[in-house]
Design a protein around this motif. Structure first.
Motif, PDB file in Angstrom:
ATOM      1  N   MET A 158       0.847  -1.213   0.000  1.00  0.00           N
ATOM      2  CA  MET A 158       0.000   0.000   0.000  1.00  0.00           C
ATOM      3  C   MET A 158       0.873   1.250   0.000  1.00  0.00           C
ATOM      4  N   GLY A 159       0.604   2.196  -0.884  1.00  0.00           N
ATOM      5  CA  GLY A 159       1.409   3.412  -0.989  1.00  0.00           C
ATOM      6  C   GLY A 159       1.279   4.311   0.230  1.00  0.00           C
ATOM      7  N   ILE A 160       0.044   4.765   0.495  1.00  0.00           N
ATOM      8  CA  ILE A 160      -0.180   5.672   1.623  1.00  0.00           C
ATOM      9  C   ILE A 160      -1.415   5.212   2.395  1.00  0.00           C
ATOM     10  N   VAL A 161      -1.283   5.149   3.700  1.00  0.00           N
ATOM     11  CA  VAL A 161      -2.446   4.897   4.551  1.00  0.00           C
ATOM     12  C   VAL A 161      -2.546   6.057   5.537  1.00  0.00           C
ATOM     13  N   VAL A 162      -3.711   6.696   5.573  1.00  0.00           N
ATOM     14  CA  VAL A 162      -3.986   7.744   6.551  1.00  0.00           C
ATOM     15  C   VAL A 162      -5.221   7.295   7.311  1.00  0.00           C
ATOM     16  N   ARG A 163      -5.092   7.240   8.636  1.00  0.00           N
ATOM     17  CA  ARG A 163      -6.232   6.761   9.428  1.00  0.00           C
ATOM     18  C   ARG A 163      -6.533   7.715  10.575  1.00  0.00           C
TER      19      ARG A 163
ATOM     20  N   HIS B 111     -10.591  13.709  11.839  1.00  0.00           N
ATOM     21  CA  HIS B 111     -10.709  12.261  11.640  1.00  0.00           C
ATOM     22  C   HIS B 111     -10.793  11.877  10.154  1.00  0.00           C
ATOM     23  N   VAL B 112      -9.782  12.270   9.424  1.00  0.00           N
ATOM     24  CA  VAL B 112      -9.707  11.952   7.994  1.00  0.00           C
ATOM     25  C   VAL B 112      -8.994  10.616   7.792  1.00  0.00           C
ATOM     26  N   SER B 113      -9.604   9.753   6.952  1.00  0.00           N
ATOM     27  CA  SER B 113      -9.003   8.450   6.630  1.00  0.00           C
ATOM     28  C   SER B 113      -9.071   8.214   5.131  1.00  0.00           C
ATOM     29  N   PHE B 114      -7.971   7.734   4.549  1.00  0.00           N
ATOM     30  CA  PHE B 114      -8.003   7.284   3.151  1.00  0.00           C
ATOM     31  C   PHE B 114      -6.766   6.433   2.876  1.00  0.00           C
ATOM     32  N   GLU B 115      -6.825   5.679   1.799  1.00  0.00           N
ATOM     33  CA  GLU B 115      -5.695   4.848   1.395  1.00  0.00           C
ATOM     34  C   GLU B 115      -5.425   5.082  -0.078  1.00  0.00           C
ATOM     35  N   ILE B 116      -4.152   5.067  -0.457  1.00  0.00           N
ATOM     36  CA  ILE B 116      -3.779   5.273  -1.852  1.00  0.00           C
ATOM     37  C   ILE B 116      -2.846   4.153  -2.273  1.00  0.00           C
ATOM     38  N   ASP B 117      -3.213   3.467  -3.333  1.00  0.00           N
ATOM     39  CA  ASP B 117      -2.414   2.340  -3.819  1.00  0.00           C
ATOM     40  C   ASP B 117      -1.173   2.818  -4.551  1.00  0.00           C
ATOM     41  N   GLU B 118      -0.215   1.915  -4.644  1.00  0.00           N
ATOM     42  CA  GLU B 118       0.946   2.149  -5.492  1.00  0.00           C
ATOM     43  C   GLU B 118       0.465   2.491  -6.908  1.00  0.00           C
ATOM     44  N   GLY B 119       1.020   3.524  -7.487  1.00  0.00           N
ATOM     45  CA  GLY B 119       0.669   3.868  -8.868  1.00  0.00           C
ATOM     46  C   GLY B 119      -0.600   4.688  -9.020  1.00  0.00           C
ATOM     47  N   GLU B 120      -1.312   4.908  -7.917  1.00  0.00           N
ATOM     48  CA  GLU B 120      -2.582   5.617  -7.991  1.00  0.00           C
ATOM     49  C   GLU B 120      -2.392   7.123  -7.769  1.00  0.00           C
TER      50      GLU B 120
END
Ligand SMILES: Nc1ncnc2c1ncn2[C@@H]1O[C@H](COP(=O)(O)OP(=O)(O)OP(=O)(O)O)[C@@H](O)[C@H]1O
Ligand SMILES: [Mg+2]
Length: 351
Positions: free
Chosen positions: A1-6, A20-29
């Protein structure tokens, strides 16, 4: 996983900026943070970069934990595997192009031969190979921004962060640089966060868009999801030009203030949203409204009209030529008229 913010929380004094911001960004995304001024885009980016210390939450970059409030982890910016491009180029004027780009490698104490090779490659990637020995002061704005991009990618980071990188460029250069950034990002296949308040930029560049509003993520989805099926009037307004008409329910039908029934997607009290390019001048469709052309702007290839319909002014994009003052019928399909809950307060675009 590229970036995880929780569950990211950032406060200044007693003001909660990121809530309380959460998101995930995949490699290459490539994911855009889109939202109005002051909603917390830059702050979110700076938390990922380590330039701000959040109050709460968890952040990992390429599976390495860089912030974790529960376990007291806060990794310094220079030890995070990121490249960042700011709105103001942040190029050092007293250094050459080469030395500007070499900076991230020098602070990582890479050997000279390695620096030589990597800087040359990064400059080639942004088309500035011939400019390596120039003083940075002798560059145009677009060239300076490309130096900033080369500096962000030179150490091959796992993650790229862009904060409105194109806002200082003129329109043509912006389009060109936007396309270059997208190609480069695809070639490098890195997780990328792209901050912008420009809807066209977000729609054209992104794999996904996170729409931010006052420190929260209001909606996330692909560009066509947030554009085509916004959850509320705020999102509809942020992702593209939109017309809003107040509607109520009478005898089970969705009607405008003057009683005109609308065929729409969804129902209930709220606001009918219709994109300007979905209003057809003349023509026949599921809905028809009578109006008067108040203003016509020629945009080259098509016009933007302001059409008065009852008490409302509707924006219409059309290649049909009609004179100012003309009476027109605006028709539109059921699928292009979406009933949304109205978000009141600071953003009431239909008021
Ligand atoms: N150092 C600071 N101290 C106090 N408040 C701050 C600080 N930095 C930012 N803020 C506030 O935090 C909020 C979010 O700011 P941020 O820079 O993240 O907004 P933004 O979404 O990037 O806006 P813009 O599109 O204008 O760049 C704003 O209300 C701003 O005034
Ligand atoms: Mg900002």
């Amino acid at each position: 996983m590229g970036i995880v913010v929780r569950d990211l929380v950032k406060r200044y004094g007693d003001k909660t900026i990121i809530d309380h911001v959460s998101f995930e960004i995949d490699e290459g995304e490539l994911v855009s943070l889109l939202g109005p001024s002051g909603c917390g885009k830059t702050t979110t980016l700076r938390c990922i970069a380590g330039l701000e210390t959040p109050e709460e939450g968890f952040i990992s970059i390429d599976d390495a934990v860089v912030f974790d409030s529960a376990n007291g982890i806060m990794v310094e910016p220079y030890h995070r595997d990121i490249g960042m491009v700011f709105q103001s180029y942040a190029i050092w004027p007293h250094l050459t192009v080469f030395e500007n780009v070499a900076f991230p490698l020098r602070i990582r104490r890479r050997p000279a031969a390695d620096i030589e090779q990597r800087v040359a490659r990064a400059l080639d990637m942004v088309g500035l190979g011939e400019f390596r020995d120039r003083s940075s002061q002798q560059l145009s704005g677009g060239q300076q921004q490309r130096v900033a991009v080369a500096r962000a990618i030179v150490h091959e980071p796992a993650v790229l962060l862009f904060d409105e990188p194109l806002s200082n460029l003129d329109a043509k250069l912006r389009d060109q640089t936007r396309a270059e950034i997208r190609k480069l990002q695809r070639d490098l296949n890195v997780a990328t966060v792209y901050v912008t308040h420009d809807q066209a930029e977000a729609l054209s560049l992104s794999d996904r868009i996170l729409v931010m509003h006052s420190g929260i993520i209001r909606q996330q989805g692909t560009p066509s999801e947030v554009y085509g099926t916004p959850l509320d009037t705020f999102v509809a307004d942020v992702v593209g030009p939109a017309n809003f008409l107040l509607v109520t329910v009478r005898d089970g039908a969705t009607v405008l203030a003057d009683g005109t029934a609308l065929r729409a997607v969804g129902g209930g009290e709220g606001v009918a949203m219709i994109r300007p390019d979905r209003l057809i001048i003349g023509g026949a469709s599921d809905n028809a409204l009578s109006g008067t052309v108040r203003q016509r702007l020629y945009l080259g290839g098509h016009y933007e009209y302001l059409v008065a319909v009852g008490p409302s002014l509707l924006r219409v994009l059309s290649s049909v030529t009609v004179a100012e003052g003309a009476a027109v019928t605006l028709s539109f399909a059921t699928a292009d008229c979406i009933i949304l809950p109205a978000i009141t307060g600071e953003t009431t675009p239909w008021a």
